[in-house]
Design an enzyme around this catalytic site. Sequence first.
Site, short mmCIF file in Angstrom:
data_model
loop_
_atom_site.label_atom_id
_atom_site.label_comp_id
_atom_site.label_asym_id
_atom_site.label_seq_id
_atom_site.Cartn_x
_atom_site.Cartn_y
_atom_site.Cartn_z
N ARG A 169 2.39 22.54 -8.57
CA ARG A 169 2.94 21.82 -9.74
C ARG A 169 1.82 21.20 -10.59
O ARG A 169 1.94 20.09 -11.10
CB ARG A 169 3.91 20.70 -9.31
N SER A 237 13.68 18.25 -7.98
CA SER A 237 12.92 17.40 -7.06
C SER A 237 12.14 16.34 -7.84
O SER A 237 11.40 16.67 -8.77
CB SER A 237 11.92 18.24 -6.27
N GLU A 307 6.88 14.38 -9.24
CA GLU A 307 6.86 15.72 -9.87
C GLU A 307 7.41 15.65 -11.29
O GLU A 307 6.92 16.33 -12.19
CB GLU A 307 7.69 16.70 -9.03
C1 LIG Z 1 18.75 21.61 -10.55
C2 LIG Z 1 17.27 21.76 -10.73
C3 LIG Z 1 16.54 22.55 -9.86
C4 LIG Z 1 15.16 22.71 -10.01
N1 LIG Z 1 14.48 23.50 -9.15
C5 LIG Z 1 13.15 23.66 -9.31
C6 LIG Z 1 12.41 24.49 -8.41
O1 LIG Z 1 12.95 25.11 -7.50
N2 LIG Z 1 11.07 24.59 -8.60
C7 LIG Z 1 10.43 23.96 -9.61
O2 LIG Z 1 9.21 24.10 -9.74
N3 LIG Z 1 11.11 23.15 -10.48
C8 LIG Z 1 12.44 23.00 -10.35
N4 LIG Z 1 13.13 22.20 -11.23
C9 LIG Z 1 12.40 21.47 -12.29
C10 LIG Z 1 12.29 22.21 -13.63
O3 LIG Z 1 13.40 23.09 -13.82
C11 LIG Z 1 10.98 23.00 -13.73
O4 LIG Z 1 9.87 22.14 -13.65
C12 LIG Z 1 10.90 23.78 -15.06
O5 LIG Z 1 9.77 24.62 -15.02
C13 LIG Z 1 10.80 22.87 -16.29
O6 LIG Z 1 11.00 23.67 -17.43
P1 LIG Z 1 11.58 23.04 -18.77
O7 LIG Z 1 11.59 24.10 -19.81
O8 LIG Z 1 12.87 22.37 -18.52
O9 LIG Z 1 10.44 21.98 -19.08
P2 LIG Z 1 10.61 20.49 -19.62
O10 LIG Z 1 11.32 19.67 -18.59
O11 LIG Z 1 11.17 20.53 -21.00
O12 LIG Z 1 9.09 20.03 -19.66
C14 LIG Z 1 8.38 19.85 -18.45
C15 LIG Z 1 6.89 19.67 -18.80
O13 LIG Z 1 6.41 20.88 -19.37
C16 LIG Z 1 5.86 20.64 -20.67
N5 LIG Z 1 6.18 21.80 -21.50
C17 LIG Z 1 7.40 22.33 -21.76
N6 LIG Z 1 7.26 23.41 -22.55
C18 LIG Z 1 5.94 23.56 -22.80
C19 LIG Z 1 5.16 24.51 -23.56
N7 LIG Z 1 5.72 25.50 -24.23
N8 LIG Z 1 3.81 24.35 -23.57
C20 LIG Z 1 3.23 23.34 -22.90
N9 LIG Z 1 3.90 22.41 -22.19
C21 LIG Z 1 5.25 22.53 -22.13
C22 LIG Z 1 6.53 19.37 -21.15
O14 LIG Z 1 5.72 18.70 -22.10
C23 LIG Z 1 6.66 18.59 -19.84
O15 LIG Z 1 5.45 17.95 -19.53
C24 LIG Z 1 14.50 22.04 -11.09
C25 LIG Z 1 15.25 21.24 -11.98
C26 LIG Z 1 16.62 21.10 -11.81
C27 LIG Z 1 17.40 20.27 -12.78
#
Ligand SMILES: Cc1cc2nc3c(=O)[nH]c(=O)nc-3n(C[C@H](O)[C@H](O)[C@H](O)COP(=O)(O)OP(=O)(O)OC[C@H]3O[C@@H](n4cnc5c(N)ncnc54)[C@H](O)[C@@H]3O)c2cc1C
Length: 317
Positions: A169, A237, A307
């Site tokens: 992460r 998480s 995280e």
């Molecule tokens: C039910 C559930 C289950 C999940 N399971 C997992 C899992 O199994 N494994 C896991 O790793 N995560 C998991 N997550 C967390 C999350 O889905 C991941 O971290 C995912 O990759 C975040 O993507 P996002 O587009 O929602 O990012 P956001 O939440 O919108 O942003 C997260 C971070 O990424 C940055 N960011 C977003 N887009 C960009 C871009 N284009 N360029 C640069 N920075 C950017 C943001 O500034 C922020 O710091 C889960 C979440 C939920 C709600």
Amino acid sequence: MAQRQTPSGGKLLLNEPLARYTSWRVGGKADRLYIPAGLQDLQNFLHSLDDNEAVHFIGLGSNLLVRDGGVRGTVVLMHNVLTNLRMDGGLVYAEAGVTCAKLAKFAARQHRHGVEFMAGIPGTMGGALAMNAGCHGAETWDMVAQVMTIDRQGALHTRNKAEFVTGYRHVEMAEISSEAGNKKLSCGAGNKKLDEWFIAAWLALPDGAASESEQKIKSLLARRLATQPLNWPNAGSVFRNPSGDYAARLIEACGLKGFVIGGAQVSEKHANFIVNLGTATAADIERLIAHVRETVKREQGVELQQEVRVIGEVVHE
Ligand SMILES: Cc1cc2nc3c(=O)[nH]c(=O)nc-3n(C[C@H](O)[C@H](O)[C@H](O)COP(=O)(O)OP(=O)(O)OC[C@H]3O[C@@H](n4cnc5c(N)ncnc54)[C@H](O)[C@@H]3O)c2cc1C
């Protein structure tokens, strides 16, 4: 909320509530939320910004806590914006706004395997690159061959995997040489100053049978449904797993399952999830995170690392 259309078709929303853009469904307003019309529009928009303007990129907001006082500066929304997904030579090309679920299904249909784990991650490709999202022993950057990034001036860069340091992460750009000397840049690194953001990735995926990938996706999704509180707003998480252990095990061992502050609760189903029972504020969630961290430190002697990413201002009562 005021809304403006830019000449190139992008949407600029003023004082836009961010709760609707995050999976926790909490948080205050962004001074400005920009929804680009496409890549060229995003380039022009970034180029036009004042050098001092704070800029935050977000995808599906599934790993994000926006504080109740909102976000000063500009939030750029990438979900549903850059959504190109195709084969490019032997590589899968996925733009930042593509959802992880779509990517996993596309790869399976193309007889490529290795990204089945992404099917249940409710984020975008950009968020997965920024977080090095992963599960079941696989991580996003395992598959990356190269990425395209955009800088504050709107210039695009194609970068190899070797230009990044990645871990659990964690993603940042390696030391790179610049005319000014050696410089350390950060890319999508959460609360640090962002110098470049992700636009797209090329993924190198080995050949595999579509039916096997589809079966794997089905069983991974069923496992999530059985173990995660998906019927309540959450952000996955909250804490990283400490080496050789599980954050959920440590939290449960402290008797914290079901513990409530305001409208936020440590999930009864999965102790490393905090759910919004419907009335939670970001402050409730942040207080609960602090309580869990302190309790686990006191009772288990382990300092949990967060995280989820936090942005925005606290409301002072
Ligand atoms: C039910 C559930 C289950 C999940 N399971 C997992 C899992 O199994 N494994 C896991 O790793 N995560 C998991 N997550 C967390 C999350 O889905 C991941 O971290 C995912 O990759 C975040 O993507 P996002 O587009 O929602 O990012 P956001 O939440 O919108 O942003 C997260 C971070 O990424 C940055 N960011 C977003 N887009 C960009 C871009 N284009 N360029 C640069 N920075 C950017 C943001 O500034 C922020 O710091 C889960 C979440 C939920 C709600």
